[in-house]
Design a protein around this motif. Structure first.
Motif, PDB file in Angstrom:
ATOM      1  N   ASP A  57      17.833  59.039  50.447  1.00 33.89           N
ATOM      2  CA  ASP A  57      17.246  57.710  50.579  1.00 33.89           C
ATOM      3  C   ASP A  57      17.195  57.283  52.044  1.00 33.89           C
ATOM      4  O   ASP A  57      16.166  56.816  52.526  1.00 33.89           O
ATOM      5  CB  ASP A  57      18.047  56.699  49.756  1.00 33.89           C
ATOM      6  CG  ASP A  57      17.457  55.306  49.833  1.00 33.89           C
ATOM      7  OD1 ASP A  57      16.221  55.177  49.694  1.00 33.89           O
ATOM      8  OD2 ASP A  57      18.230  54.354  50.032  1.00 33.89           O
TER       9      ASP A  57
ATOM     10  N   VAL B  38      14.681  59.399  53.947  1.00 28.41           N
ATOM     11  CA  VAL B  38      13.357  59.376  53.337  1.00 28.41           C
ATOM     12  C   VAL B  38      12.852  60.806  53.147  1.00 28.41           C
ATOM     13  O   VAL B  38      11.685  61.111  53.343  1.00 28.41           O
ATOM     14  CB  VAL B  38      12.363  58.493  54.137  1.00 28.41           C
ATOM     15  CG1 VAL B  38      11.114  58.187  53.320  1.00 28.41           C
ATOM     16  CG2 VAL B  38      12.991  57.192  54.586  1.00 28.41           C
TER      17      VAL B  38
ATOM     18  N   ARG C  36       9.886  52.456  55.783  1.00 31.49           N
ATOM     19  CA  ARG C  36       9.673  53.783  55.175  1.00 31.49           C
ATOM     20  C   ARG C  36      10.400  53.947  53.869  1.00 31.49           C
ATOM     21  O   ARG C  36      10.161  54.894  53.139  1.00 31.49           O
ATOM     22  CB  ARG C  36      10.136  54.869  56.140  1.00 31.49           C
ATOM     23  CG  ARG C  36       9.311  54.868  57.393  1.00 31.49           C
ATOM     24  CD  ARG C  36       9.056  56.191  57.908  1.00 31.49           C
ATOM     25  NE  ARG C  36       9.049  57.180  56.870  1.00 31.49           N
ATOM     26  CZ  ARG C  36       8.754  58.439  57.057  1.00 31.49           C
ATOM     27  NH1 ARG C  36       8.435  58.837  58.220  1.00 31.49           N
ATOM     28  NH2 ARG C  36       8.785  59.300  56.087  1.00 31.49           N
ATOM     29  N   ARG C  37      11.367  53.063  53.583  1.00 33.14           N
ATOM     30  CA  ARG C  37      12.172  53.174  52.365  1.00 33.14           C
ATOM     31  C   ARG C  37      11.260  53.185  51.152  1.00 33.14           C
ATOM     32  O   ARG C  37      10.392  52.340  51.028  1.00 33.14           O
ATOM     33  CB  ARG C  37      13.147  52.015  52.286  1.00 33.14           C
ATOM     34  CG  ARG C  37      14.077  52.083  51.090  1.00 33.14           C
ATOM     35  CD  ARG C  37      15.001  50.903  51.097  1.00 33.14           C
ATOM     36  NE  ARG C  37      15.930  50.965  52.189  1.00 33.14           N
ATOM     37  CZ  ARG C  37      17.178  51.368  52.071  1.00 33.14           C
ATOM     38  NH1 ARG C  37      17.653  51.717  50.914  1.00 33.14           N
ATOM     39  NH2 ARG C  37      17.974  51.417  53.114  1.00 33.14           N
ATOM     40  N   PRO C  38      11.455  54.141  50.254  1.00 30.48           N
ATOM     41  CA  PRO C  38      10.630  54.172  49.041  1.00 30.48           C
ATOM     42  C   PRO C  38      10.803  52.867  48.251  1.00 30.48           C
ATOM     43  O   PRO C  38      11.870  52.291  48.233  1.00 30.48           O
ATOM     44  CB  PRO C  38      11.195  55.343  48.253  1.00 30.48           C
ATOM     45  CG  PRO C  38      11.980  56.153  49.235  1.00 30.48           C
ATOM     46  CD  PRO C  38      12.426  55.200  50.314  1.00 30.48           C
TER      47      PRO C  38
END
Length: 150
Positions: free
Chosen positions: A59, A62, A144-146
C-alpha cells in the motif's frame, strides 16, 4: 494556477528527477548488495517504518502485492530483511542489522557525494528543503494511494 507557476512546478519536478538521477549515478554501492528499483523502494519503506506487513508495504509503495512479495524474498535472501516475526496471523517485516549497517555506510557515502558537489557552498538553503520535500513526498503518496485504502 497561473501558467507560469505550472511551468515552474513542471521545471522543478524535472530538476528533482535529474538531481536524483545524478545522485544515483554517483552513489557508491560498496559492500551493499545490488538492489532492483522495486527492492530499493521496499527496503526504504521497511527502513522508515519497520514492523509493517507485506500488504502495508504494498500500500505504501503503491506496488502490487505479488511484486512486493518477490522483492521481500530477494531482500531476505540478501540478508537485509527479516520476515519471521508474527503479529496475530500477519508476518511483519523488519530490517536486519546488516541492512542498518549497509544503509549507514550508504548514507555516509551519499553525504560525501553531496559535500563534494557542494564544496565551498552554503548548504543551509538545501538542508532547509528537507521538511518541504518530505511534505511533498507525503502529498504525492496520498495522490497515488489506491482508492478505498485508508
Amino acid at each position: 494556477m497561473k501558467t507560469e507557476a505550472v511551468d515552474d512546478l513542471g521545471m522543478l519536478a524535472d530538476l528533482l528527477l535529474d538531481v536524483a538521477r545524478l545522485i544515483r549515478m554517483a552513489e557508491p554501492h560498496g559492500d551493499m548488495p545490488a538492489l532492483t528499483e522495486t527492492e530499493r523502494m521496499v527496503m526504504r519503506i521497511v527502513d522508515l517504518a519497520p514492523g509493517l506487513t507485506p500488504s502495508e508495504i504494498a500500500d505504501r509503495s503503491v506496488l502490487q502485492r505479488p511484486n512486493v512479495s518477490v522483492a521481500l524474498r530477494s531482500l531476505e535472501a540478501k540478508g537485509l530483511v527479516d520476515r519471521t516475526e508474527r503479529v496475530g496471523r500477519n508476518v511483519v517485516v523488519r530490517p536486519t542489522e546488516a541492512a542498518a549497517s549497509s544503509l549507514e555506510r550508504l548514507r555516509t557515502a551519499l553525504r560525501k557525494v553531496m559535500e563534494e558537489a557542494m564544496e565551498g557552498t552554503d548548504t543551509s538553503t538545501l538542508l532547509a528543503l528537507s521538511a518541504p520535500l518530505r511534505e511533498l513526498e507525503q502529498k504525492l503518496f496520498a495522490l497515488r494511494r489506491p482508492t478505498g485504502t485508508p
